[in-house]
Design a protein around this motif. Sequence first.
Motif, short mmCIF file in Angstrom:
data_model
loop_
_atom_site.label_atom_id
_atom_site.label_comp_id
_atom_site.label_asym_id
_atom_site.label_seq_id
_atom_site.Cartn_x
_atom_site.Cartn_y
_atom_site.Cartn_z
N ASN A 238 1.52 0.64 -15.36
CA ASN A 238 1.38 1.02 -16.76
C ASN A 238 0.08 1.79 -17.02
O ASN A 238 -0.32 1.96 -18.15
CB ASN A 238 1.48 -0.21 -17.67
N GLY A 239 -0.59 2.23 -16.00
CA GLY A 239 -1.79 3.02 -16.18
C GLY A 239 -3.09 2.24 -16.05
O GLY A 239 -4.15 2.82 -16.02
N ASP A 240 -3.01 0.90 -16.01
CA ASP A 240 -4.23 0.11 -15.85
C ASP A 240 -4.74 0.29 -14.42
O ASP A 240 -4.02 0.05 -13.46
CB ASP A 240 -3.97 -1.38 -16.09
N PRO A 241 -6.00 0.69 -14.25
CA PRO A 241 -6.51 0.91 -12.90
C PRO A 241 -6.80 -0.39 -12.17
O PRO A 241 -6.85 -0.42 -10.96
CB PRO A 241 -7.78 1.72 -13.11
N VAL A 242 -6.99 -1.50 -12.91
CA VAL A 242 -7.37 -2.76 -12.27
C VAL A 242 -6.39 -3.86 -12.71
O VAL A 242 -6.23 -4.11 -13.90
CB VAL A 242 -8.81 -3.17 -12.65
N THR A 243 -5.77 -4.51 -11.74
CA THR A 243 -4.91 -5.65 -12.05
C THR A 243 -5.76 -6.91 -12.06
O THR A 243 -6.83 -6.95 -11.45
CB THR A 243 -3.79 -5.79 -11.00
N PRO A 244 -5.33 -7.96 -12.72
CA PRO A 244 -6.10 -9.21 -12.72
C PRO A 244 -6.31 -9.75 -11.31
O PRO A 244 -7.37 -10.29 -10.99
CB PRO A 244 -5.25 -10.15 -13.55
N GLN A 245 -5.31 -9.61 -10.45
CA GLN A 245 -5.45 -10.11 -9.08
C GLN A 245 -6.56 -9.37 -8.35
O GLN A 245 -7.39 -9.97 -7.67
CB GLN A 245 -4.13 -9.95 -8.34
N LEU A 246 -6.60 -8.07 -8.49
CA LEU A 246 -7.64 -7.29 -7.85
C LEU A 246 -9.01 -7.64 -8.40
O LEU A 246 -10.00 -7.75 -7.66
CB LEU A 246 -7.37 -5.79 -8.04
N ALA A 247 -9.10 -7.86 -9.72
CA ALA A 247 -10.38 -8.23 -10.33
C ALA A 247 -10.89 -9.54 -9.74
O ALA A 247 -12.08 -9.67 -9.42
CB ALA A 247 -10.22 -8.34 -11.84
N TRP A 248 -10.01 -10.55 -9.61
CA TRP A 248 -10.45 -11.84 -9.05
C TRP A 248 -10.84 -11.70 -7.59
O TRP A 248 -11.78 -12.37 -7.12
CB TRP A 248 -9.36 -12.89 -9.20
N GLN A 249 -10.19 -10.83 -6.85
CA GLN A 249 -10.56 -10.62 -5.45
C GLN A 249 -11.94 -9.98 -5.36
O GLN A 249 -12.76 -10.36 -4.50
CB GLN A 249 -9.52 -9.75 -4.75
N VAL A 250 -12.24 -9.04 -6.22
CA VAL A 250 -13.56 -8.40 -6.21
C VAL A 250 -14.63 -9.41 -6.59
O VAL A 250 -15.69 -9.50 -5.95
CB VAL A 250 -13.57 -7.18 -7.16
N ILE A 251 -14.39 -10.21 -7.62
CA ILE A 251 -15.36 -11.22 -8.05
C ILE A 251 -15.60 -12.23 -6.94
O ILE A 251 -16.75 -12.60 -6.65
CB ILE A 251 -14.87 -11.92 -9.34
N GLY A 252 -14.52 -12.65 -6.26
CA GLY A 252 -14.67 -13.60 -5.15
C GLY A 252 -15.46 -13.00 -4.01
O GLY A 252 -16.27 -13.68 -3.38
N GLY A 253 -15.24 -11.73 -3.72
CA GLY A 253 -15.99 -11.08 -2.65
C GLY A 253 -17.46 -10.98 -2.97
O GLY A 253 -18.33 -11.21 -2.10
N ILE A 254 -17.79 -10.64 -4.21
CA ILE A 254 -19.20 -10.55 -4.61
C ILE A 254 -19.86 -11.92 -4.51
O ILE A 254 -20.99 -12.05 -4.02
CB ILE A 254 -19.31 -9.98 -6.04
N MET A 255 -19.17 -12.97 -4.96
CA MET A 255 -19.74 -14.32 -4.89
C MET A 255 -19.94 -14.75 -3.44
O MET A 255 -20.92 -15.41 -3.11
CB MET A 255 -18.83 -15.32 -5.63
N LEU B 68 -23.48 -15.76 -1.73
CA LEU B 68 -23.65 -17.04 -1.03
C LEU B 68 -24.24 -16.82 0.35
O LEU B 68 -25.11 -17.59 0.80
CB LEU B 68 -22.29 -17.76 -0.94
N LEU B 69 -23.82 -15.76 1.04
CA LEU B 69 -24.40 -15.46 2.35
C LEU B 69 -25.88 -15.14 2.24
O LEU B 69 -26.68 -15.59 3.08
CB LEU B 69 -23.65 -14.29 2.99
N PHE B 70 -26.27 -14.37 1.23
CA PHE B 70 -27.70 -14.05 1.03
C PHE B 70 -28.51 -15.32 0.78
O PHE B 70 -29.62 -15.46 1.29
CB PHE B 70 -27.90 -13.06 -0.11
#
Length: 118
Positions: A86-103, A107-109
């Motif tokens: 529908n034109g949204d560049p970011v799906t909720p699933q992708l957003a949660w994956q990005v947030i999890g990756g950043i966290m 945590l590694l740092f």
Amino acid sequence: MAIRVECDHCFRDFRVKDTAAGKKIHCPGCDTVLRIPRPRPKSKDDEFEDALDSLDDDEFQDLPAPPPRRTATKARKKKKSRSSSNGDPVTPQLAWQVIGGIMGVELLFIIIGAAAGV
């Protein structure tokens, strides 16, 4: 009169002579050993079975193939896909994956900094 037998393994139907009743034979389809049942005494219900047994399966093999099924001419509704169409560049699933990756990186740092004594 022949005895009708069905193989328990390959489900092939075949007939054997009455003299084979009670004996063991090999299935012609899969070579499984089968025991031929002894004929049971006739009852009133057997009249129907005799009528069915008298029909040859060969009679039905000459029938023409059924016509192909017609496909529906109506356009079917399209199912909604889970992807972002529908034109949204970011799906909720992708957003949660990005947030999890950043966290995970943060945590590694923290673990590396604690181990280095900083």
